[in-house]
Design an enzyme around this catalytic site. Structure first.
Site, mmCIF file in Angstrom:
data_model
loop_
_atom_site.group_PDB
_atom_site.id
_atom_site.type_symbol
_atom_site.label_atom_id
_atom_site.label_comp_id
_atom_site.label_asym_id
_atom_site.label_seq_id
_atom_site.Cartn_x
_atom_site.Cartn_y
_atom_site.Cartn_z
ATOM 1 N N ALA A 14 0.819 -1.222 0.000
ATOM 2 C CA ALA A 14 0.000 0.000 0.000
ATOM 3 C C ALA A 14 0.849 1.267 0.000
ATOM 4 O O ALA A 14 0.321 2.367 0.030
ATOM 5 C CB ALA A 14 -0.931 -0.001 1.210
ATOM 6 N N GLY A 17 1.768 3.253 -5.800
ATOM 7 C CA GLY A 17 1.028 2.765 -6.966
ATOM 8 C C GLY A 17 -0.380 2.257 -6.720
ATOM 9 O O GLY A 17 -1.211 2.936 -6.101
ATOM 10 N N ARG A 39 8.068 -0.187 3.462
ATOM 11 C CA ARG A 39 8.410 1.212 3.753
ATOM 12 C C ARG A 39 7.342 1.848 4.644
ATOM 13 O O ARG A 39 6.383 2.453 4.160
ATOM 14 C CB ARG A 39 8.578 1.996 2.440
ATOM 15 C CG ARG A 39 9.842 1.617 1.672
ATOM 16 C CD ARG A 39 9.871 2.246 0.299
ATOM 17 N NE ARG A 39 8.812 1.724 -0.560
ATOM 18 C CZ ARG A 39 8.574 2.175 -1.791
ATOM 19 N NH1 ARG A 39 9.302 3.137 -2.307
ATOM 20 N NH2 ARG A 39 7.599 1.647 -2.505
ATOM 21 N N ASP A 68 7.335 -7.461 5.255
ATOM 22 C CA ASP A 68 7.930 -8.021 4.045
ATOM 23 C C ASP A 68 7.192 -9.332 3.788
ATOM 24 O O ASP A 68 7.356 -10.298 4.547
ATOM 25 C CB ASP A 68 9.428 -8.267 4.262
ATOM 26 C CG ASP A 68 10.116 -8.717 2.985
ATOM 27 O OD1 ASP A 68 9.449 -9.286 2.107
ATOM 28 O OD2 ASP A 68 11.338 -8.483 2.864
ATOM 29 N N SER A 148 -1.687 -9.945 -13.705
ATOM 30 C CA SER A 148 -1.200 -9.068 -14.777
ATOM 31 C C SER A 148 -1.552 -9.685 -16.118
ATOM 32 O O SER A 148 -1.711 -10.908 -16.235
ATOM 33 C CB SER A 148 0.322 -8.933 -14.693
ATOM 34 O OG SER A 148 0.842 -8.313 -15.856
ATOM 35 N N TYR A 161 9.033 -12.939 -14.581
ATOM 36 C CA TYR A 161 7.910 -12.103 -14.116
ATOM 37 C C TYR A 161 6.595 -12.683 -14.647
ATOM 38 O O TYR A 161 5.629 -12.834 -13.888
ATOM 39 C CB TYR A 161 8.080 -10.647 -14.574
ATOM 40 C CG TYR A 161 6.894 -9.795 -14.148
ATOM 41 C CD1 TYR A 161 6.699 -9.469 -12.808
ATOM 42 C CD2 TYR A 161 5.959 -9.352 -15.076
ATOM 43 C CE1 TYR A 161 5.599 -8.715 -12.407
ATOM 44 C CE2 TYR A 161 4.857 -8.595 -14.680
ATOM 45 C CZ TYR A 161 4.679 -8.272 -13.347
ATOM 46 O OH TYR A 161 3.591 -7.550 -12.941
ATOM 47 N N VAL A 194 0.495 0.084 -16.472
ATOM 48 C CA VAL A 194 0.050 1.083 -15.485
ATOM 49 C C VAL A 194 1.280 1.885 -15.081
ATOM 50 O O VAL A 194 2.295 1.302 -14.669
ATOM 51 C CB VAL A 194 -0.495 0.402 -14.202
ATOM 52 C CG1 VAL A 194 -1.203 1.426 -13.322
ATOM 53 C CG2 VAL A 194 -1.414 -0.770 -14.522
ATOM 54 N N THR A 196 3.336 3.500 -12.655
ATOM 55 C CA THR A 196 3.560 3.584 -11.202
ATOM 56 C C THR A 196 5.082 3.540 -11.007
ATOM 57 O O THR A 196 5.827 3.815 -11.942
ATOM 58 C CB THR A 196 2.928 2.359 -10.497
ATOM 59 O OG1 THR A 196 3.547 1.176 -11.035
ATOM 60 C CG2 THR A 196 1.422 2.269 -10.713
ATOM 61 N N GLU A 197 5.524 3.084 -9.846
ATOM 62 C CA GLU A 197 6.973 2.900 -9.658
ATOM 63 C C GLU A 197 7.447 1.545 -10.199
ATOM 64 O O GLU A 197 8.623 1.196 -10.079
ATOM 65 C CB GLU A 197 7.320 3.020 -8.163
ATOM 66 C CG GLU A 197 7.098 4.424 -7.645
ATOM 67 C CD GLU A 197 7.317 4.547 -6.142
ATOM 68 O OE1 GLU A 197 7.914 3.648 -5.530
ATOM 69 O OE2 GLU A 197 6.868 5.559 -5.583
HETATM 70 P P1 NDP Z 1 4.752 -0.108 -7.320
HETATM 71 O O1 NDP Z 1 6.202 -0.414 -7.428
HETATM 72 O O2 NDP Z 1 4.320 1.304 -7.409
HETATM 73 O O3 NDP Z 1 4.168 -0.747 -5.970
HETATM 74 C C1 NDP Z 1 4.559 -2.019 -5.535
HETATM 75 C C2 NDP Z 1 4.176 -2.179 -4.077
HETATM 76 O O4 NDP Z 1 4.533 -3.513 -3.648
HETATM 77 C C3 NDP Z 1 4.899 -1.204 -3.169
HETATM 78 O O5 NDP Z 1 3.982 -0.680 -2.251
HETATM 79 C C4 NDP Z 1 5.927 -2.060 -2.458
HETATM 80 O O6 NDP Z 1 6.128 -1.588 -1.123
HETATM 81 C C5 NDP Z 1 5.200 -3.410 -2.412
HETATM 82 N N1 NDP Z 1 6.121 -4.518 -2.206
HETATM 83 C C6 NDP Z 1 7.102 -4.947 -3.026
HETATM 84 N N2 NDP Z 1 7.774 -5.954 -2.466
HETATM 85 C C7 NDP Z 1 7.209 -6.161 -1.235
HETATM 86 C C8 NDP Z 1 7.476 -7.045 -0.169
HETATM 87 N N3 NDP Z 1 8.456 -7.945 -0.233
HETATM 88 N N4 NDP Z 1 6.687 -6.983 0.931
HETATM 89 C C9 NDP Z 1 5.699 -6.084 1.011
HETATM 90 N N5 NDP Z 1 5.401 -5.214 0.036
HETATM 91 C C10 NDP Z 1 6.155 -5.246 -1.082
HETATM 92 O O7 NDP Z 1 4.056 -0.978 -8.474
HETATM 93 P P2 NDP Z 1 2.512 -1.220 -8.832
HETATM 94 O O8 NDP Z 1 1.612 -0.453 -7.976
HETATM 95 O O9 NDP Z 1 2.402 -1.072 -10.292
HETATM 96 O O10 NDP Z 1 2.416 -2.769 -8.501
HETATM 97 C C11 NDP Z 1 1.404 -3.332 -7.710
HETATM 98 C C12 NDP Z 1 1.030 -4.704 -8.253
HETATM 99 O O11 NDP Z 1 0.481 -4.550 -9.565
HETATM 100 C C13 NDP Z 1 2.207 -5.668 -8.420
HETATM 101 O O12 NDP Z 1 1.792 -6.954 -8.005
HETATM 102 C C14 NDP Z 1 2.483 -5.642 -9.915
HETATM 103 O O13 NDP Z 1 3.087 -6.825 -10.352
HETATM 104 C C15 NDP Z 1 1.078 -5.477 -10.454
HETATM 105 N N6 NDP Z 1 0.958 -4.977 -11.793
HETATM 106 C C16 NDP Z 1 1.536 -3.786 -12.165
HETATM 107 C C17 NDP Z 1 1.400 -3.325 -13.468
HETATM 108 C C18 NDP Z 1 2.055 -2.091 -13.949
HETATM 109 O O14 NDP Z 1 2.191 -1.912 -15.179
HETATM 110 N N7 NDP Z 1 2.456 -1.174 -13.079
HETATM 111 C C19 NDP Z 1 0.590 -4.089 -14.448
HETATM 112 C C20 NDP Z 1 0.063 -5.305 -13.966
HETATM 113 C C21 NDP Z 1 0.212 -5.719 -12.678
HETATM 114 P P3 NDP Z 1 7.509 -1.529 -0.340
HETATM 115 O O15 NDP Z 1 8.608 -1.372 -1.353
HETATM 116 O O16 NDP Z 1 7.340 -0.360 0.575
HETATM 117 O O17 NDP Z 1 7.569 -2.829 0.392
HETATM 118 C C1 8X3 Z 2 3.069 -5.378 -15.452
HETATM 119 C C2 8X3 Z 2 2.855 -4.905 -16.821
HETATM 120 O O1 8X3 Z 2 4.072 -4.722 -19.022
HETATM 121 O O2 8X3 Z 2 4.984 -6.281 -17.457
HETATM 122 O O3 8X3 Z 2 2.482 -6.571 -15.138
HETATM 123 O O4 8X3 Z 2 2.943 -6.793 -18.548
HETATM 124 S S1 8X3 Z 2 3.763 -5.743 -18.006
#
Ligand code: NDP
Ligand code: 8X3
Length: 262
Positions: A14, A17, A39, A68, A148, A161, A194, A196-197
């Site tokens: 949370a 993104g 974080r 984590d 995804s 991935y 999407v 995001t980071e």
């Molecule tokens: P961000 O990098 O913005 O957010 C990822 C989040 O996951 C952060 O809050 C991070 O928090 C958390 N995270 C990562 N590793 C851990 C861990 N070991 N324990 C707890 N929390 C963790 O990316 P998105 O918001 O885009 O990603 C969210 C989800 O959406 C992911 O599952 C991603 O695979 C999926 N997704 C994203 C797409 C895209 O294009 N962006 C498309 C399709 C799916 P912290 O580092 O503080 O732990």
């Molecule tokens: C994250 C988006 O581009 O890797 O799941 O399919 S992509």
């Protein structure tokens, strides 16, 4: 449509993104939020923002966990340590996840692989394993997994991935089957691109490379995905939206994307 007022929603990842956007929309609906990520300072900032903007009545409507998801004993301890008034989780949003690297498999980095599999697959399993039994006992609950488009078909250099997200798809299907006969719902959301980071993390902090991923197209926003999560969570209890694939209008498949030349 059902209300999420006073429902307890646990969101992993949370701090950024899609997870952060989910926190905002569920807060707006009156839910009580358990926000988890590594974080804690980011979660703190989000909680303050939600309180200051009036999205939540008070900071007491939010419970933060530095977590984590890769660490099974840590997940167990965090769930067991929830105060009594936070234990009855209604909605679990398994969102924490990441990609690391974009490399041919035979040139891939072991550390990157471990991180993706440990987070996207094993982390999601641990959190689910510790929370779903309570949902079954209480006779209500909803698990929403963020998969995804990458889980539907592999793309070049996406190998591990894509495999991790194919696992999320299979786990979601399997969980739905295992929960048949209970009132617990299971949804998998499969977004395309999407902004995001996500790409900054994939490219280990190379922001220029990350920006190029979205160059010349209009990607989804985290809020677009959160809208869909919220829609699924607010259907009548007899309705289970099993899966949703949502992509930008500029994206047809994982590899077929329309870009305006700049
Ligand atoms: P961000 O990098 O913005 O957010 C990822 C989040 O996951 C952060 O809050 C991070 O928090 C958390 N995270 C990562 N590793 C851990 C861990 N070991 N324990 C707890 N929390 C963790 O990316 P998105 O918001 O885009 O990603 C969210 C989800 O959406 C992911 O599952 C991603 O695979 C999926 N997704 C994203 C797409 C895209 O294009 N962006 C498309 C399709 C799916 P912290 O580092 O503080 O732990
Ligand atoms: C994250 C988006 O581009 O890797 O799941 O399919 S992509």
């Amino acid at each position: 449509m059902i209300s999420v007022q006073n429902q307890i929603v646990l969101i992993t990842g949370a701090s950024s993104g899609i997870g952060e956007a989910c926190a905002k929309i569920f807060a707006g609906g009156g839910a009580k939020l358990i926000l988890a990520a590594r974080r804690l300072e980011r979660l703190d900032r989000l909680a303050r923002e939600l309180a200051e903007t009036g999205a939540i009545a008070s900071k007491d409507d939010i419970y933060l966990i530095e977590l984590d998801v890769r660490d099974s004993p840590q997940v167990e301890a965090a769930i067991n340590a929830l105060p009594d008034n936070w234990k009855a989780i209604d909605i679990l949003i398994n969102n924490a996840g990441l990609s690391r690297g974009l490399d041919k498999l035979h040139e891939g980095d072991f550390q990157d692989w471990e991180e993706m599999i440990d987070t996207n697959v094993k982390g999601l399993l641990y959190v689910t394993r510790y929370i779903v039994p309570g949902m079954v006992d209480r006779g209500r609950g909803h698990v929403i997994n963020i998969g995804s488009i990458a889980g539907r078909a592999a793309y070049p250099k996406g190998n591990v991935y894509c495999a991790s997200k194919a696992a999320v798809r299979a786990i979601s299907e399997g969980l739905k089957q295992d929960l048949l006969g209970t009132a617990v719902r299971v949804t998998e959301i499969e977004p395309g691109l999407v902004e995001t980071e996500f790409s900054n993390v994939r490219f280990h902090g190379d922001d220029e490379k990350a920006k190029n991923v979205y160059q010349g197209l209009t990607p989804l926003t985290a809020g677009d995905v959160a809208d869909v999560v919220y829609f699924c969570a607010t259907r009548s209890p007899h309705v289970n939206i099993s899966e949703v694939l949502l992509v930008p209008t500029d994206q047809a498949t994982a590899t077929l994307v329309h870009r305006q030349s700049v």
